[in-house]
Design an enzyme around this catalytic site. Sequence first.
Site, PDB file in Angstrom:
ATOM      1  N   ARG A  46     -81.032 -11.199   2.199  1.00  0.00           N
ATOM      2  CA  ARG A  46     -80.999 -12.501   2.879  1.00  0.00           C
ATOM      3  C   ARG A  46     -82.233 -13.340   2.567  1.00  0.00           C
ATOM      4  O   ARG A  46     -82.152 -14.544   2.352  1.00  0.00           O
ATOM      5  CB  ARG A  46     -80.888 -12.312   4.390  1.00  0.00           C
ATOM      6  CG  ARG A  46     -79.665 -11.532   4.825  1.00  0.00           C
ATOM      7  CD  ARG A  46     -78.408 -12.325   4.521  1.00  0.00           C
ATOM      8  NE  ARG A  46     -77.254 -11.468   4.354  1.00  0.00           N
ATOM      9  CZ  ARG A  46     -76.472 -11.051   5.325  1.00  0.00           C
ATOM     10  NH1 ARG A  46     -76.726 -11.407   6.538  1.00  0.00           N
ATOM     11  NH2 ARG A  46     -75.438 -10.274   5.065  1.00  0.00           N
ATOM     12  N   ASP A 155     -78.888 -23.441  21.650  1.00  0.00           N
ATOM     13  CA  ASP A 155     -79.024 -22.477  20.552  1.00  0.00           C
ATOM     14  C   ASP A 155     -80.377 -22.705  19.901  1.00  0.00           C
ATOM     15  O   ASP A 155     -80.915 -23.817  19.937  1.00  0.00           O
ATOM     16  CB  ASP A 155     -77.901 -22.653  19.519  1.00  0.00           C
ATOM     17  CG  ASP A 155     -77.721 -21.419  18.641  1.00  0.00           C
ATOM     18  OD1 ASP A 155     -76.777 -20.640  18.890  1.00  0.00           O
ATOM     19  OD2 ASP A 155     -78.532 -21.216  17.709  1.00  0.00           O
TER      20      ASP A 155
END
Length: 293
Positions: A46, A155
């Site tokens: 990633r 979020d």
Amino acid sequence: MNSPAPSAFTRDIPFSDDDFRSIADLAHARFGLSLAESKKPLVYSRLARRLKSRQVQSFADYLALLNRAEEEDERLELISALTTNVTSFFRENHHFDILQRGLAQELGEKVRAGGRLRIWSAGCSSGQEPYSIAMTLLKTIPDAHARDVRILATDIDPKIVAKARAGVYSAEEASGVPAPLRKEWMATNDPSGKTYAITETLKPLVTFNELNLMNDWPFKGPFDAIFCRNVAIYFAPETQRRLWQRMSAMLTPGGLLFIGHSERVTGPALENLEGVGITSYCKSRASAQPTLQ
Ligand SMILES: C[S@@+](CC[C@H](N)C(=O)[O-])C[C@H]1O[C@@H](n2cnc3c(N)ncnc32)[C@H](O)[C@@H]1O
């Protein structure tokens, strides 16, 4: 975590155990994430993309960059790379059934009597969760717009919050909304019929904000229901216990807490929460008034 395998460019970047631990420590300190050693290959794949994109040659240089005060955007890229935004409308539908029962009874009565109703979607990703809550609310309380009813959706990831606010979904994403609700609350303005937008009449019920759950929460609550689903799964056990305790403190007596299918409430929060269904909890009515934070 949702990104392709590293390119040939990045495959050769050395990634030592110390590099991994430094990344894991930073992710834990800033975001509460828990990265086990077994995640090392995944973390490499990633983050190698981030190094490439920032034209950084080593993980040591990337860590130095992440620690610079002005690199807040890169730290947010880091959390995006290490977590997933996967979500869907009416995910774990049994939670919405429990909410609807509450709205049909006590919560609805409170609202009709002029009372206040607050619901929090914590870790709302691209918005499907809070919009599903809003649709559920309007089924039972059709005049919710005119009442003291609000849904807060938060979020950590600013890009995903922007997407949530826009409220535009692919036909495939929208297919998770039951047809009558889709007809009422989503519009296909796009001539090709490929996207569905949340209507401007539904949107005002939901307020979106960026918030790292590890930080102070800039609101007092209390909430009648909190959805915190598939977020704590990334957190270390102690961080989870603290989160459940803070959430429990934010609930009204009788308030509902919904968590993800592979999560469990642990720690002191259990003293005030009882199970009312699969991964669904209700705050004891005997508990003291909410104490915050
Ligand atoms: C898998 S999604 C869950 C979305 C939705 N709650 C659901 O269950 O469908 C997890 C979300 O948690 C957010 N997240 C991860 N760590 C966070 C933190 N420390 N504070 C706030 N949000 C966080 C991610 O950005 C992501 O959008």
